[in-house]
Design a protein around this motif. Sequence first.
Motif, mmCIF file in Angstrom:
data_model
loop_
_atom_site.group_PDB
_atom_site.id
_atom_site.type_symbol
_atom_site.label_atom_id
_atom_site.label_comp_id
_atom_site.label_asym_id
_atom_site.label_seq_id
_atom_site.Cartn_x
_atom_site.Cartn_y
_atom_site.Cartn_z
ATOM 1 N N GLN A 1 23.750 10.258 23.077
ATOM 2 C CA GLN A 1 23.218 11.415 22.343
ATOM 3 C C GLN A 1 22.907 11.109 20.893
ATOM 4 O O GLN A 1 22.049 11.721 20.290
ATOM 5 C CB GLN A 1 24.211 12.571 22.418
ATOM 6 C CG GLN A 1 24.254 13.188 23.811
ATOM 7 C CD GLN A 1 24.845 14.560 23.795
ATOM 8 O OE1 GLN A 1 25.561 14.912 22.871
ATOM 9 N NE2 GLN A 1 24.553 15.339 24.817
ATOM 10 N N THR A 2 23.709 10.214 20.292
ATOM 11 C CA THR A 2 23.588 10.033 18.846
ATOM 12 C C THR A 2 23.127 8.649 18.427
ATOM 13 O O THR A 2 22.742 8.446 17.282
ATOM 14 C CB THR A 2 24.954 10.275 18.177
ATOM 15 O OG1 THR A 2 25.851 9.255 18.620
ATOM 16 C CG2 THR A 2 25.522 11.618 18.536
ATOM 17 N N GLY A 3 23.206 7.697 19.334
ATOM 18 C CA GLY A 3 22.841 6.334 18.970
ATOM 19 C C GLY A 3 23.847 5.695 18.035
ATOM 20 O O GLY A 3 23.533 4.794 17.269
ATOM 21 N N MET A 4 25.097 6.236 18.069
ATOM 22 C CA MET A 4 26.120 5.717 17.157
ATOM 23 C C MET A 4 27.390 5.443 17.955
ATOM 24 O O MET A 4 27.709 6.162 18.888
ATOM 25 C CB MET A 4 26.386 6.791 16.109
ATOM 26 C CG MET A 4 27.159 6.333 14.928
ATOM 27 S SD MET A 4 27.127 7.672 13.733
ATOM 28 C CE MET A 4 28.845 7.870 13.456
ATOM 29 N N GLU A 5 28.107 4.389 17.554
ATOM 30 C CA GLU A 5 29.369 4.083 18.230
ATOM 31 C C GLU A 5 30.401 5.167 17.893
ATOM 32 O O GLU A 5 30.579 5.519 16.726
ATOM 33 C CB GLU A 5 29.902 2.720 17.764
ATOM 34 C CG GLU A 5 29.113 1.525 18.275
ATOM 35 C CD GLU A 5 29.331 1.281 19.770
ATOM 36 O OE1 GLU A 5 30.290 1.860 20.316
ATOM 37 O OE2 GLU A 5 28.532 0.522 20.355
ATOM 38 N N LEU A 6 31.125 5.654 18.924
ATOM 39 C CA LEU A 6 32.144 6.683 18.681
ATOM 40 C C LEU A 6 33.279 6.133 17.821
ATOM 41 O O LEU A 6 33.793 6.810 16.938
ATOM 42 C CB LEU A 6 32.694 7.210 20.019
ATOM 43 C CG LEU A 6 33.666 8.385 19.907
ATOM 44 C CD1 LEU A 6 33.038 9.561 19.172
ATOM 45 C CD2 LEU A 6 34.133 8.831 21.281
ATOM 46 N N ASN A 7 33.629 4.849 18.069
ATOM 47 C CA ASN A 7 34.683 4.211 17.284
ATOM 48 C C ASN A 7 34.405 4.299 15.790
ATOM 49 O O ASN A 7 35.284 4.577 14.988
ATOM 50 C CB ASN A 7 34.814 2.736 17.668
ATOM 51 C CG ASN A 7 35.805 2.571 18.796
ATOM 52 O OD1 ASN A 7 36.647 3.448 19.010
ATOM 53 N ND2 ASN A 7 35.689 1.479 19.531
ATOM 54 N N PHE A 8 33.150 4.034 15.449
ATOM 55 C CA PHE A 8 32.777 4.047 14.045
ATOM 56 C C PHE A 8 32.944 5.451 13.460
ATOM 57 O O PHE A 8 33.450 5.635 12.350
ATOM 58 C CB PHE A 8 31.331 3.563 13.898
ATOM 59 C CG PHE A 8 30.899 3.446 12.474
ATOM 60 C CD1 PHE A 8 31.435 2.463 11.645
ATOM 61 C CD2 PHE A 8 29.954 4.327 11.952
ATOM 62 C CE1 PHE A 8 31.058 2.363 10.332
ATOM 63 C CE2 PHE A 8 29.570 4.226 10.623
ATOM 64 C CZ PHE A 8 30.122 3.241 9.811
ATOM 65 N N PHE A 9 32.527 6.438 14.263
ATOM 66 C CA PHE A 9 32.636 7.824 13.814
ATOM 67 C C PHE A 9 34.104 8.216 13.640
ATOM 68 O O PHE A 9 34.481 8.843 12.649
ATOM 69 C CB PHE A 9 31.959 8.746 14.841
ATOM 70 C CG PHE A 9 31.836 10.158 14.361
ATOM 71 C CD1 PHE A 9 30.972 10.481 13.328
ATOM 72 C CD2 PHE A 9 32.600 11.168 14.950
ATOM 73 C CE1 PHE A 9 30.871 11.783 12.876
ATOM 74 C CE2 PHE A 9 32.501 12.479 14.500
ATOM 75 C CZ PHE A 9 31.633 12.779 13.464
ATOM 76 N N GLY B 1 20.451 16.127 18.449
ATOM 77 C CA GLY B 1 20.376 14.680 18.630
ATOM 78 C C GLY B 1 20.782 13.873 17.425
ATOM 79 O O GLY B 1 21.679 14.229 16.684
ATOM 80 N N SER B 2 20.080 12.780 17.235
ATOM 81 C CA SER B 2 20.478 11.800 16.241
ATOM 82 C C SER B 2 20.345 12.343 14.821
ATOM 83 O O SER B 2 21.069 11.925 13.923
ATOM 84 C CB SER B 2 19.643 10.537 16.404
ATOM 85 O OG SER B 2 18.285 10.876 16.285
ATOM 86 N N ASP B 3 19.425 13.278 14.619
ATOM 87 C CA ASP B 3 19.263 13.838 13.280
ATOM 88 C C ASP B 3 20.513 14.588 12.845
ATOM 89 O O ASP B 3 20.963 14.450 11.718
ATOM 90 C CB ASP B 3 18.076 14.807 13.247
ATOM 91 C CG ASP B 3 16.852 14.105 12.699
ATOM 92 O OD1 ASP B 3 17.019 12.935 12.271
ATOM 93 O OD2 ASP B 3 15.773 14.706 12.719
ATOM 94 N N ALA B 4 21.056 15.377 13.793
ATOM 95 C CA ALA B 4 22.253 16.162 13.489
ATOM 96 C C ALA B 4 23.396 15.253 13.093
ATOM 97 O O ALA B 4 24.075 15.491 12.099
ATOM 98 C CB ALA B 4 22.648 17.015 14.685
ATOM 99 N N ILE B 5 23.556 14.182 13.883
ATOM 100 C CA ILE B 5 24.693 13.313 13.608
ATOM 101 C C ILE B 5 24.518 12.614 12.260
ATOM 102 O O ILE B 5 25.482 12.408 11.525
ATOM 103 C CB ILE B 5 24.944 12.316 14.762
ATOM 104 C CG1 ILE B 5 26.347 11.714 14.652
ATOM 105 C CG2 ILE B 5 23.932 11.204 14.792
ATOM 106 C CD1 ILE B 5 27.460 12.663 14.947
#
Lengths: 274, 231
Positions: A155-163, A234-238
């Motif tokens: 959904q976000t194109g980002m690693e959850l670990n990093f978040f 999507g990715s904009d929100a994150i």
Amino acid sequence: MLAKLIKHETRATSRIFIPLYGALLILTVFTKLVMAIGAPDFFSEAVSNNKVAEIILGISFTLYFVLVVAICVMTLVMIIQRFYKNLFTDEGYLMFSLPVKTWELVCSKLVVGLIWSAVCTIMIFLTFFIFSLGNFSMMELTQAIRSAYSMFYLQTGMELNFFIFEMIIFLLVETVASILMIYAAIAIGQLFNQHRIVAAFGAYIVITIALQIIMSIFMTVFAIGNLENSVLNGSDAITTINWLLNSSTVLNVVMGVGFYYTTLTIMKKRLNLE
Amino acid sequence: MTILSTKNLTKSYGKKTALSQINLEISRGRIIGLLGPNGSGKSTFIKIAAGLLVPTAGEIIIDGQPPGVDTKAKVSYLSERTYLNDWMRVSEIIAFFEDFYADFNRIKAENMLKDLNINPDDRLKTMSKGTKEKVQLILVMSRQAELYLLDEPIGGVDPAARDYILNTIITNYKEEASVIISTHLIADVEQILDDIIFINQGELALSSSVDEIRETHNKSVDGLFREVFKC
């Protein structure tokens, strides 16, 4: 010397917290046992036929709730009281005549305050874990976690670990800054000749209001525009949430440093024990 | 050799001046009585020397340095307040002192506790005010410090313990160390003093040796005090 101060600070505080956490663990295990033996379906809708177990569970969950609240309140009270009482009342005569630097006094209180805050969070999670034992399988849990990771990435194109890492840093910095804000308020209270506790409360309120104003200006100028542009999908929100999170962290660092130096300067230059 | 010197030392709290332009030299190996009526600035002087207050103007030098971490390691300070945590046992406080002060002598402390019939396992909470003061003085005198700052050390204890304490003070410090005792119970301490400092309303009224006073004024310190500070 900092290590010695931390050691003695831990000793002084653990005599209160160890019995509290001991009681919490015993209560949790007891509740869990009653639940497992007498009313395995306590949390489901099904009507149980074991009235005694239901009553005991009702009482122990109430006790559990009271104890958790008490421990959280105690942690905050301890953070305030150890700094105020140990440094600015009669006990301060001893602490300030020790051959230690002022920053070591502040940091020893801060570190131990942080440790107890962390212990508080961890212990509450631990009791949740104990309560839910037997109600889930380890395999299902790992599967759920794995799917959460891939969903998040999808959904976000980002690693959850990093978040999660960013989130932990934010919480840590936020906790440190709020403890230092209490310290700064207490130190400002010391500048008055009388009614120092009232003055400390006053200082805390004034700082809170000032920060609110700064924060709302900050939000209006920077954040709102971004939020509107990226209508939470999507990715904009994150990206936006991410940006908000990290800028709050930075802001907390700046505030924390400010509170720290305010406290230290007052303690060094304007110390005047009653 | 000087252990403590001040140059125009001044401390004011807002508009009120607690100490004004104090110039002093205190040598090693002396017992000095810091004498003056209530509110004359005795405690302020001692607190500045102990590093608990920052002077408004002027300077104070202890063993070559302004008050700080290094001087605190050499200065043994007895405050006028009972500063010990109520919940601690005497033995725990001894461990605390031992941890922070390299010059703390545990054996000395334990012997003195025994002499005054204080049980190291007792909690401070259960002790009378006088006993707490005794414990505090024992802790302070069990250090091998360069300078002792004793703020009203005998105010709250009975006469028998008073004698023991004064005796402890004169027998416990190193030859090259000095002891500053602030008190208004002059008659009680007079016998052990080498020098006296009179301060009044924050100003230095007189600084002299006890022998000099007896010779030039032909009076005891107590007598002179009553004359100088006559109300």
